[in-house]
Scaffold this motif. Structure first.
Motif, mmCIF file in Angstrom:
data_model
loop_
_atom_site.group_PDB
_atom_site.id
_atom_site.type_symbol
_atom_site.label_atom_id
_atom_site.label_comp_id
_atom_site.label_asym_id
_atom_site.label_seq_id
_atom_site.Cartn_x
_atom_site.Cartn_y
_atom_site.Cartn_z
ATOM 1 N N ILE A 1 52.274 42.515 -1.049
ATOM 2 C CA ILE A 1 50.947 43.046 -1.342
ATOM 3 C C ILE A 1 51.019 44.315 -2.185
ATOM 4 N N GLY A 2 52.148 44.973 -2.237
ATOM 5 C CA GLY A 2 52.264 46.172 -3.054
ATOM 6 C C GLY A 2 52.194 45.917 -4.547
ATOM 7 N N ARG A 3 52.255 44.644 -4.953
ATOM 8 C CA ARG A 3 52.135 44.314 -6.367
ATOM 9 C C ARG A 3 50.720 44.641 -6.855
ATOM 10 N N PRO A 4 50.565 44.998 -8.140
ATOM 11 C CA PRO A 4 49.199 45.169 -8.668
ATOM 12 C C PRO A 4 48.471 43.828 -8.634
ATOM 13 N N LEU A 5 47.397 43.749 -7.890
ATOM 14 C CA LEU A 5 46.684 42.488 -7.691
ATOM 15 C C LEU A 5 45.319 42.558 -8.365
ATOM 16 N N LEU A 6 45.103 41.666 -9.331
ATOM 17 C CA LEU A 6 43.869 41.681 -10.105
ATOM 18 C C LEU A 6 43.117 40.357 -10.033
ATOM 19 N N GLY A 7 43.510 39.488 -9.123
ATOM 20 C CA GLY A 7 42.835 38.201 -8.992
ATOM 21 C C GLY A 7 41.423 38.354 -8.450
#
Length: 222
Positions: free
Chosen positions: A111-117
């Protein structure tokens, strides 16, 4: 290199039909079965009965697949009605978020990834809107958002790790080790630091403490 959500989506290709939706569904199934280590583009292409070239037409790399899969599981989280008490809406949203990550144990560590969905952004918008409705403004709004998100991610990650490493013999040995040091760690021994627990109840209690703290800040801002 831009992420999957920042690139135009390809919609057609000559050859066997393969949609992004099929790719994501199969990727989630593979991740659920084998974890992140088991997800490779070759394995995914095999499960889809497609060649790697066809798969790469839709996604550029494994990172794209992970981002799409993460957004897919966020879509499982039911959106609150935004009609009741702000804290009730936050509780419903975060309880559903944790449940989704527990169903998909590989997800919490990513979840630490940049999430733009769209599913991620929609639920994050609902979270901040509920906190804003409760009366939080910056910088407290951002701090509360991160505190709640980090609590949910940490709770899901701990639960997932505990399940994956569930070894009764190892756990018994750990308890015995701790019990042998009762004088040094009396509180941990007395209150079951290594005992099994009701994960849902523990999460709910912790979330109550956080929400009570936020409510108290709103009533008595510093």
């Amino acid at each position: 290199m831009t992420g999957v959500w920042l690139r135009p989506r390809r919609t057609s290709r000559t050859g066997p039909p393969l949609s992004r939706e099929r790719i994501v569904a199969e990727a989630v199934a593979l991740l659920d079965a084998e974890g992140v280590e088991g997800l490779t583009m070759r394995r995914l292409a095999q499960r889809l009965d497609a060649g790697p070239t066809t798969l790469y037409w839709h996604v550029s790399a494994k990172e794209d697949v992970v981002d799409l899969a993460l957004d897919q599981i966020f879509g499982e989280v039911r959106l609150p009605a935004d009609a009741g008490d702000w804290a009730d809406d936050v509780r419903a949203l975060l309880t559903g978020w944790r449940a989704a990550m527990v169903r998909h144990p590989w997800s919490a560590a990513l979840i630490g990834r940049p999430l733009l969905g769209p599913n991620v952004l929609t639920r994050t918008e609902h979270l901040q809107a509920a906190l804003r409705r409760g009366g939080l403004v910056e910088p407290h709004l951002g701090a509360a958002t991160h505190a709640l998100a980090n609590y949910v991610i940490g709770a899901a990650l701990t639960h997932a790790t505990w399940q994956q490493l569930d070894d009764p013999e190892a756990r018994h040995a750990a308890r015995e080790h701790l019990a042998g040091q009762r004088d040094t760690y009396p509180t941990l021994v007395e209150h079951g630091h290594l005992d099994d627990r009701d994960w849902d109840e523990t999460f709910d209690h912790g979330l109550t403490y956080l929400l009570d703290g936020i409510r108290g800040h709103i009533r008595s801002p510093c």
